[in-house]
Write a protein that holds these residues in place. Structure first.
Motif, short mmCIF file in Angstrom:
data_model
loop_
_atom_site.label_atom_id
_atom_site.label_comp_id
_atom_site.label_asym_id
_atom_site.label_seq_id
_atom_site.Cartn_x
_atom_site.Cartn_y
_atom_site.Cartn_z
N SER B 77 1.54 -1.28 0.61
CA SER B 77 0.09 -0.12 -0.03
C SER B 77 1.07 1.07 -0.04
O SER B 77 0.64 2.47 -0.42
CB SER B 77 -0.90 -0.07 1.39
N GLU B 79 3.29 1.48 -1.51
CA GLU B 79 4.56 1.72 -2.51
C GLU B 79 3.79 2.20 -3.60
O GLU B 79 3.36 2.87 -4.08
CB GLU B 79 5.32 -0.18 -2.88
N ARG B 80 2.31 1.86 -2.76
CA ARG B 80 1.32 2.51 -4.12
C ARG B 80 1.31 3.84 -3.97
O ARG B 80 0.62 4.48 -4.78
CB ARG B 80 -0.42 1.35 -3.68
N LEU B 82 3.51 5.94 -3.07
CA LEU B 82 4.57 6.84 -3.19
C LEU B 82 5.05 6.68 -5.02
O LEU B 82 5.06 7.94 -5.13
CB LEU B 82 5.93 5.94 -3.28
N ARG B 83 3.84 5.47 -6.16
CA ARG B 83 3.40 5.52 -7.14
C ARG B 83 2.16 6.73 -7.21
O ARG B 83 2.95 8.01 -8.23
CB ARG B 83 2.70 4.78 -7.70
N ILE B 84 2.25 8.12 -6.63
CA ILE B 84 1.19 8.46 -6.48
C ILE B 84 1.81 10.55 -5.97
O ILE B 84 1.83 11.17 -7.08
CB ILE B 84 -0.36 8.46 -5.64
N PRO B 86 5.51 10.31 -4.78
CA PRO B 86 6.95 10.24 -4.56
C PRO B 86 7.87 10.90 -3.86
O PRO B 86 8.54 10.73 -3.26
CB PRO B 86 7.47 9.86 -6.02
N ARG B 87 7.48 12.48 -3.54
CA ARG B 87 8.57 12.80 -2.82
C ARG B 87 7.38 13.30 -1.24
O ARG B 87 8.09 14.24 -0.24
CB ARG B 87 7.95 13.70 -3.17
#
Lengths: 770, 165
Positions: B77, B79-80, B82-84, B86-87
């Motif tokens: 979750s 990592e998901r 972070l895709r939205i 990442p910072r």
């Protein structure tokens, strides 16, 4: 095992019972005699015959059960792209969303009622999503309303929970982008009997075996009826086989037509019915039945056929479509709806008529269904997959953990990182730029090819991979295999080595770009700048921005080739260099675009080595999670020198070799980049990255002949077109603590002020890692 | 044995507090009116809540296989998320926390360092940076590297002094 035992017990039981029955009859009919046993020769014969028959049947029985109870089919692995996640704030245009939905086989209707349907009007969508099992969750079907404003999603609402609830995140099911087929190119999507629409079963039974639920595997009446019908017609119009017999024929036996085979078929059909329920037999039949052909690939089962002909899951098909599938049972090529639409339509309508006759549907329903067009997709779905270059990378990574046999037969579901929207934008940028712009630019620029890799800057997920200008063709895989000199792409490694020695070097350290010669084994080498001029003392950042060769070689020799090779290693370059030459400072070493990506990934992610990944996770055929490839990072450089290097690479775009091209990009986007050109213009490279995406682009000829383009006039043009089309986030990197900005001659320049270097700069817990 | 127990209790304490605090912070940030509602963070927020739930489930689970599954679920979750975004340093920090709990010291320390990188000098993230250095301290101890642990603890203390003075 247990089952076999029980079965034997049952058989033994029945046998005992039979003997007892016989004895009883004997008792009744004949009074007991003194002479207990009188031998008759035909008894022996009878016993011998029964023995052979019995053993023959039990042999068949073993066959029947072994195949039915084991793994019935080899299933291809299915490879998926990353799913489209819809949330407020996502940059997406309505037209791209509707394209995405169409590719997933969603139907555009005025009033969506079931999963797989949507309604679209300008900036508003109403979508009923399909349920899908992901690694982390089983997403249920939901009714969502999506609104757009300024090419962004402005709201996402979940309407499935009575009230209109704002929903933070909706995930569409992922697009299938590839399969790894079993040895005989058999392909199927398994369906369970519970998921099969009733109309399909009704139609099948009406057409093929109306007594299916009442016979024991063989139907004497059916055979008689077929015989009469055929006799009347004077030709073969009806088969007398039951569904069970058909299944036996396809599943167990070869296609030869002999009496022995017919007998085997009947015995095995009886055995099958004895062991298994009607539901189990029907389910197997539905998954086994041959329904079409696509090149070498055989389309088996109704699940795959639904995809193949309608690009939709089976449970979404309507009566007319289900009737069409059933009409193919008798002759998939004879009634092939793509080749013989008229014949297929007539046959479909016949199926509907028979269903009415047998009371399975009403005449009105049939009438409605008959009025429907065939509804076959033009494209054979799930047949040709568009990303062969990326698939090769996926397979390479899969082979580290799975053997070929499992990949080809276990029905694994593989979820990759590929982002179809970014991939398609990258392909288009590459094709257009090569064919319409670059090949017309220089007389030498013919037969240009290219490669492009796009990753997420922080996580190293490979989002797109483009191979050449004809991206659909598998063949020489340039992103993975084209080893080319990297030219000035080498320079950041040299400047990073310098900036790590922050007490000696900073961004404005003057570097000497005056005439320079150095003795090498092959004689005296006098490095030259591209403009064939010397520039005197130039601030360090500008040497990199303008890509001056002479000052770079002087700096590199000052730092030492060993140190620079070490920096390359830390950046993630694994290739071995047998000997170190001064010319490597100008990029005489060869790397593939993928290796270049790995190298720059470390810079783009702020000094962390991030292994490039193309696979997120793997599920088995039933959706059980097998493996996850999680995000792993390793600090290789302190954030401060990386930040300074990043600043210098931003200057490439502002005042350096990339300034002309980057001028045509939106001003608010902050990119760092580096151009690369090799001797006699054989290779044109550009690496660009922002806060979201890292992109490596190469242009050149496969025969390594000069083609006249520099990094800025070739690869960078493609990159620019790509960025314009996807418009990614690109904000300035965050200034790390320990870095301060100072104004030097009207320009703000960052300096390292913190004496304490980072924990991870190789000093503490990461020492000795590389 | 006793020491390990103590350590794991400490870890639990820090992580649960961190997860709760960060989720609340995000909710507050989204709700505060001076800040234009940045709804993209609502997706991130939902994923952080998912992660937090999975994490708590993992802490309660006694079966090691299921425990690990729950932690991986939390990581997935995050990592998901972070895709939205990442910072977002909070996400990186929580991912570090999950790895620390799993005893994946090296990865935990690296992720916390990354979180610090994205936190930069922003005063909003001072507290998060202190947490990150504490997390690195524990990770270094886990690896048996006392020099690194001492250094990380010093950093945490210096930051804390700067913040609370």
């Amino acid at each position: 095992m247990r089952r076999t035992k029980t079965f034997q017990n049952i058989r033994r039981g029945r046998a005992n019972y039979a003997t007892a029955g016989a004895r009883r009859r004997t008792l009744h009919r004949r009074p007991p005699r003194r002479r207990a046993f009188s031998f008759r020769w035909y008894w022996l014969l009878f016993i011998i015959i029964m023995f052979f028959c019995g053993s023959y049947v039990s042999e068949l029985d073993v066959q029947v059960r072994a195949k039915f109870e084991g793994q019935r089919w080899a299933l291809p692995a299915r490879v998926y792209a990353s799913p489209l996640e819809l949330y407020t704030g996502l940059r997406l245009t309505p037209s791209r969303l509707s394209k995405e939905l169409n590719e997933l086989g969603y139907q555009n209707t005025s009033a969506p009622k079931k999963a797989g349907e949507y309604w679209h009007n300008k900036n508003e969508f109403l979508i009923i999503t399909r349920a899908f099992k992901f690694w982390d969750a089983s997403d249920l079907s939901r009714t969502v309303q999506i609104r757009f404003a300024d090419n962004q999603i402005s709201s996402v609402r979940d309407l499935s929970h009575n009230g209109k609830r704002a929903s933070p995140l909706i995930r569409l099911e992922p697009k299938l982008i590839g399969k790894i087929y079993p040895a005989h190119n058999e392909d199927r999507i398994l369906v369970r009997s519970g998921e099969v629409p009733k109309h399909l079963i009704d139609a099948l039974i009406a057409m093929e075996d109306r007594n299916f639920y009442h016979h024991w595997g063989v139907s004497v009446m059916g055979m008689l009826r077929a015989f009469v019908a055929n006799f009347r017609a004077g030709k073969l119009v009806q088969g007398g086989s039951t569904l069970t017999q058909q299944l036996v024929k396809n599943f167990y036996l070869s296609s030869e037509r002999t009496l022995k085979r017919k007998i085997n078929e009947a015995i095995m059909a009886l055995l099958l019915e004895w062991h298994y329920s009607k539901d189990e037999i029907l389910e197997t039949y539905l998954n086994e039945v041959y329904l079409g052909q696509s090149g070498k690939r055989a389309i088996h089962g109704v699940g795959l056929a639904a995809r193949f002909y309608f690009n939709r899951p089976l449970n979404e098909l309507d009566l007319s479509q289900l009737a069409l599938l059933v009409s193919l049972v008798r002759g998939a090529s004879l009634y092939n709806p793509r080749k013989h639409p008229k014949r297929a339509l007539a046959r479909r309508n016949l199926v509907l008529d028979v269903m009415v006759k047998q009371g399975k549907i009403t005449a009105a329903e049939a009438q409605h269904a008959k009025a429907m067009p065939l509804g076959i997709t033009k494209k054979k779905s799930e047949s040709v997959f568009p990303y062969p270059a990326f698939m090769a990378l996926v397979r390479q990574q899969l082979h580290r953990d799975y053997n070929e046999e499992d990949l080809r037969s276990e029905g694994l579901q593989i979820f990759t990182t590929l982002n179809p929207l970014i991939q398609n934008a990258a392909e288009k940028a590459m094709e257009n730029a090569l064919k319409k712009k670059l090949e017309k630019k220089r007389p030498k620029a013919t037969n240009l090819e290219g490669a492009m890799i796009v990753t997420s800057s922080d996580q190293g997920e490979i989002l797109a991979m483009v191979n050449g200008k004809n991206t659909r063709y598998a063949g020489f895989n340039r992103p993975l295999e084209a080893k080319r000199q990297i030219g000035s792409l080498m320079k950041p490694a040299i400047f990073l080595t310098a900036l790590e020695q922050y007490q000696t070097y900073n961004l404005i350290t003057p570097l000497n770009d005056g005439p320079y010669k150095l003795k090498t084994k092959s004689g005296i080498w006098r490095p030259k700048n591209y403009d064939h001029r010397y520039h005197g003392y130039v601030p360090l950042y500008r040497v990199l921005a303008k890509s001056y060769n002479v000052a770079t070689v002087r700096l590199g020799m000052e730092l030492g080739l060993n140190k620079i090779t070490h920096t390359l290693r830390r950046l993630g370059v694994k290739r071995k260099f047998n000997r170190l030459y001064p010319s490597m400072l100008l990029g005489s070493i060869t790397l593939t675009p993928l290796e270049v990506t790995q190298m720059y990934q470390t810079i783009a992610s702020g000094g962390f080595r991030v292994p490039l990944r193309s696979i997120r996770n793997v599920l088995d055929r039933n959706g059980k999670p097998l493996q996850r490839y999680s995000l792993s990072i390793e600090e290789r450089f302190d954030a401060k020198p990386i930040f300074l290097l990043n600043y210098a690479l931003q200057q490439v775009m502002k005042e350096g070799t990339g300034r002309y091209v980057s001028r045509t990009l939106p001003k608010e986007l902050v990119f760092a980049g580096k151009t690369g050109t090799t001797n006699n213009y054989r290779d044109s490279w550009f690496v660009g990255f922002g806060s979201e995406l890292l992109t490596v682009t190469w242009v050149g000829r496969d025969d390594n002949k000069p083609m006249g383009l520099t990094g800025a006039s070739g690869a960078m043009i493609i990159w620019r077109d790509f960025i314009k089309s996807v418009h990614p986030n690109a904000t300035a990197p965050i200034t790390p603590s320990g870095v301060e900005w100072r104004n030097i001659d009207g320009k703000d320049i960052p300096f390292i002020v913190d004496e304490q270097m980072g924990m991870g700069s190789g000093s503490l817990f990461f020492a000795g890692m590389y | 044995m006793n020491q390990i127990n103590k350590k794991s209790i400490l870890i639990k304490f820090i992580l649960i507090i961190t997860l709760i605090v960060t989720v609340e912070n995000l909710a507050l940030a989204a709700a505060s009116d001076y800040f234009k509602e940045d709804s993209s963070s609502s997706a991130v927020k939902a994923l952080l809540i998912d992660a937090s739930n999975a994490y708590k489930r993992g802490m309660q689970e006694t079966d090691p296989v299921k425990k690990n599954q729950a932690f991986e679920q939390a990581a997935a979750s995050l990592e998901r998320a972070l895709r939205i975004n990442p910072r977002q340093p909070t996400i990186w920090h929580n991912l570090a926390g999950v790895r620390l709990t799993q005893g994946d010291w090296m990865r935990a320390a690296n992720l916390a360092t990354k979180s610090n990188m994205h936190a930069g000098n922003d005063p909003k993230y001072y507290e998060l940076r202190i947490r990150n250095w504490m997390l690195i301290t524990l990770a270094c101890e886990g690896m048996g590297d006392m020099t690194c642990a001492r250094e990380a603890r010093n950093r945490a203390q210096n930051l804390a002094q700067a913040l609370y003075q």
